[in-house]
Design a protein around this motif. Structure first.
Motif, PDB file in Angstrom:
ATOM      1  N   LEU A  17       1.017  -1.104  -0.101  1.00 18.47           N
ATOM      2  CA  LEU A  17      -0.084  -0.001   0.008  1.00 18.47           C
ATOM      3  C   LEU A  17       0.903   1.322  -0.008  1.00 18.47           C
ATOM      4  CD1 LEU A  17      -2.623   1.344   0.244  1.00 18.47           C
ATOM      5  CD2 LEU A  17      -2.834   1.074   2.492  1.00 18.47           C
ATOM      6  N   GLN A  21       1.025   4.135  -2.903  1.00 21.42           N
ATOM      7  CA  GLN A  21       0.771   5.632  -2.744  1.00 21.42           C
ATOM      8  C   GLN A  21       2.216   6.582  -3.032  1.00 21.42           C
ATOM      9  OE1 GLN A  21      -2.285   4.835   1.115  1.00 21.42           O
ATOM     10  NE2 GLN A  21      -0.283   5.289   1.696  1.00 21.42           N
ATOM     11  N   SER A  85       0.277   7.434   4.904  1.00 20.03           N
ATOM     12  CA  SER A  85      -1.195   7.618   5.040  1.00 20.03           C
ATOM     13  C   SER A  85      -1.359   8.494   6.352  1.00 20.03           C
ATOM     14  CB  SER A  85      -1.582   6.215   5.415  1.00 20.03           C
ATOM     15  OG  SER A  85      -1.915   5.352   4.406  1.00 20.03           O
ATOM     16  N   LYS A  87      -3.513   8.766   8.373  1.00 18.79           N
ATOM     17  CA  LYS A  87      -4.030   8.303   9.443  1.00 18.79           C
ATOM     18  C   LYS A  87      -2.904   7.645  10.375  1.00 18.79           C
ATOM     19  CE  LYS A  87      -6.111   4.219   9.070  1.00 18.79           C
ATOM     20  NZ  LYS A  87      -7.271   3.187   8.631  1.00 18.79           N
ATOM     21  N   ASP A  88      -1.732   7.416   9.979  1.00 18.94           N
ATOM     22  CA  ASP A  88      -0.861   6.658  10.478  1.00 18.94           C
ATOM     23  C   ASP A  88       0.300   7.765  11.111  1.00 18.94           C
ATOM     24  OD1 ASP A  88      -1.764   4.289   9.924  1.00 18.94           O
ATOM     25  OD2 ASP A  88      -0.624   4.037   8.205  1.00 18.94           O
ATOM     26  N   ARG A 134     -12.662   0.666  15.379  1.00 19.51           N
ATOM     27  CA  ARG A 134     -13.437  -0.439  14.553  1.00 19.51           C
ATOM     28  C   ARG A 134     -14.144  -1.467  15.739  1.00 19.51           C
ATOM     29  NH1 ARG A 134      -9.144  -0.509  10.065  1.00 19.51           N
ATOM     30  NH2 ARG A 134     -10.125   0.997   8.576  1.00 19.51           N
ATOM     31  N   ARG A 157      -4.142  -9.667   6.292  1.00 23.90           N
ATOM     32  CA  ARG A 157      -5.352  -9.715   6.868  1.00 23.90           C
ATOM     33  C   ARG A 157      -6.269 -10.573   6.255  1.00 23.90           C
ATOM     34  NH1 ARG A 157      -6.206  -3.933   9.651  1.00 23.90           N
ATOM     35  NH2 ARG A 157      -3.801  -3.136   9.734  1.00 23.90           N
ATOM     36  N   LEU A 171     -11.649  -3.066   6.591  1.00 23.93           N
ATOM     37  CA  LEU A 171     -10.509  -2.365   6.121  1.00 23.93           C
ATOM     38  C   LEU A 171     -11.026  -1.295   5.304  1.00 23.93           C
ATOM     39  CD1 LEU A 171      -8.666  -5.641   4.397  1.00 23.93           C
ATOM     40  CD2 LEU A 171      -7.886  -4.391   6.154  1.00 23.93           C
ATOM     41  N   ALA A 172      -9.919  -0.184   5.130  1.00 24.82           N
ATOM     42  CA  ALA A 172     -10.285   0.939   4.771  1.00 24.82           C
ATOM     43  C   ALA A 172     -10.381   0.656   3.200  1.00 24.82           C
ATOM     44  CB  ALA A 172      -9.206   2.012   4.897  1.00 24.82           C
ATOM     45  N   ALA A 174     -10.015   3.176   1.003  1.00 25.79           N
ATOM     46  CA  ALA A 174      -9.075   3.587   0.265  1.00 25.79           C
ATOM     47  C   ALA A 174      -7.821   2.666   0.099  1.00 25.79           C
ATOM     48  CB  ALA A 174      -8.694   4.902   1.073  1.00 25.79           C
ATOM     49  N   GLY A 175      -7.468   2.072   1.081  1.00 24.59           N
ATOM     50  CA  GLY A 175      -6.182   0.856   0.803  1.00 24.59           C
ATOM     51  C   GLY A 175      -6.610   0.128  -0.064  1.00 24.59           C
ATOM     52  N   ARG A 178      -6.648   1.269  -3.521  1.00 21.92           N
ATOM     53  CA  ARG A 178      -5.189   1.752  -4.082  1.00 21.92           C
ATOM     54  C   ARG A 178      -4.456   0.309  -4.406  1.00 21.92           C
ATOM     55  NH1 ARG A 178      -4.764   5.791   0.522  1.00 21.92           N
ATOM     56  NH2 ARG A 178      -5.961   7.602  -0.471  1.00 21.92           N
ATOM     57  N   GLN A 199      -8.409   9.135   7.765  1.00 19.67           N
ATOM     58  CA  GLN A 199      -8.631   7.973   6.827  1.00 19.67           C
ATOM     59  C   GLN A 199      -8.844   8.409   5.213  1.00 19.67           C
ATOM     60  OE1 GLN A 199     -10.032   4.284   8.408  1.00 19.67           O
ATOM     61  NE2 GLN A 199     -11.540   4.123   6.525  1.00 19.67           N
ATOM     62  N   GLY A 200      -8.347   7.723   4.517  1.00 20.59           N
ATOM     63  CA  GLY A 200      -8.332   7.890   2.838  1.00 20.59           C
ATOM     64  C   GLY A 200      -7.181   8.864   2.616  1.00 20.59           C
ATOM     65  N   ALA A 201      -6.649   9.591   3.441  1.00 22.66           N
ATOM     66  CA  ALA A 201      -5.713  10.677   2.837  1.00 22.66           C
ATOM     67  C   ALA A 201      -4.134  10.303   2.667  1.00 22.66           C
ATOM     68  CB  ALA A 201      -5.901  11.959   3.717  1.00 22.66           C
TER      69      ALA A 201
END
Ligand SMILES: NCc1[nH]cc(CCC(=O)O)c1CC(=O)O
Length: 308
Positions: A17, A21, A85, A87-88, A134, A157, A171-172, A174-175, A178, A199-201
């Protein structure tokens, strides 16, 4: 305009992923500046988060595990910028490092993989996730669910799910998109599962004093995504949350304002504190204040999940 004779060095983690990106970012830069392929070189950096797979992120030191090594590579000028990401990326960043740009945001929602809906899961379902958000949201929807720790990259996963370790996972979108896995899982509406902040950015960081690189990156930054993700991050600042904390938040552009929604949820899904408001994108305090209000309204037990 290329900055020098050498290619610009883009730092990234090595997961599939992260690499997808990184390639999107390199492509956007070359397109925006009319550079030939090869003007951006992708440099992979292994992070502790990639190395340690058998424990929950929260347990081993949180989101810094995804950024520490890339931060070091930036500061030591082994790379010119780093792609993450969002999100991270931790809420508090070193002052030497600046979030320089964000790519247009992808689908912000989660996908449920393994069942057509939460209702369609069997009684006492086992759901794999390591996200406190989640886990709490699933438990709110399905109080009979058991949550099991599920880490590893997207492919790992999905393999655990296929092996029958769990009935379902989240799972997102977006991921998955992609990674070319847009057909995997069913998309959960935002009203059922508010996503994680950011998320998603995809964001790009550079050294705060590197004006030339900051200018090159600004050309590919999406203003709306930047404003929304910053509002979600400011909310996190007000909450003082960590990756132990079940937090969901989403900002959407609404005319010249942002519509910011947020909730914090107890792990058993029985307590939700939520708020939504329309805020000025320039007003950093508005989102932070929302974070503080959520905490003020939470029970002591829920509030304690936000103490460092
Ligand atoms: N925590 C891992 C992570 N970080 C970003 C994404 C997905 C891509 C994104 O949200 O931009 C994922 C995987 C997931 O949550 O399914």
């Amino acid at each position: 305009m290329i900055l020098s004779e050498r290619p610009l060095r883009l730092g990234t983690r090595g997961s599939p992923l992260a690499l997808a990106q990184a390639r999107m970012t390199a492509r956007a830069l070359c397109d925006a500046h009319g550079w030939p392929d090869g003007a951006v070189a992708i440099v992979t950096v292994q992070t502790s988060g990639d190395r340690i797979q058998d424990r929950a992120l929260a347990e081993i030191g949180g989101k810094a595990l995804w950024t520490k090594e890339l931060d070091r590579a930036l500061v030591e000028r082994e790379i010119d910028f780093a792609v993450h990401s969002m999100k991270d990326v931790e809420t508090l960043r070193p002052s030497a490092i600046r979030i320089a740009a964000m790519l247009p945001r992808a689908d912000v929602r989660d996908r449920l993989v393994g069942a057509d809906s939460f209702d369609a899961l069997p009684a006492n379902p086992v759901v794999g996730t390591s996200s406190p958000r989640r886990a709490a949201q699933v438990t709110r929807l399905r109080p009979d669910a058991t949550i099991t720790l599920f880490r590893g990259n997207v492919a790992t996963r999905l393999a655990k799910l296929a092996a029958g370790d769990v009935h379902a996972t989240l799972l997102a979108a977006a991921g998955l998109d992609r990674l070319g896995q847009g057909d995997v899982g069913v998309t959960i509406p935002i009203d059922m599962m508010l996503p994680a902040p950011s998320q998603g950015a995809v964001g790009i960081e550079a050294l705060a004093d590197n004006d030339a690189v900051l200018a090159v990156l600004a050309a590919i930054s999406d203003r709306d995504t930047f404003d929304c993700v910053m509002a979600e991050r400011n909310l996190l600042m007000g909450l003082g949350g960590t990756c132990h904390s079940p937090i969901a938040a989403l900002a959407l552009v609404d005319g010249d304002r942002l519509h910011l929604r947020a909730e914090i949820i107890s792990p058993n899904g029985q307590e939700t504190v939520s708020e939504d408001a329309r805020i000025d994108p320039q007003d950093r305090d508005a989102a932070q204040a929302m974070g503080r209000r959520l905490l003020d309204r939470a029970s002591p037990a829920l509030r304690s999940l936000f103490e460092a």
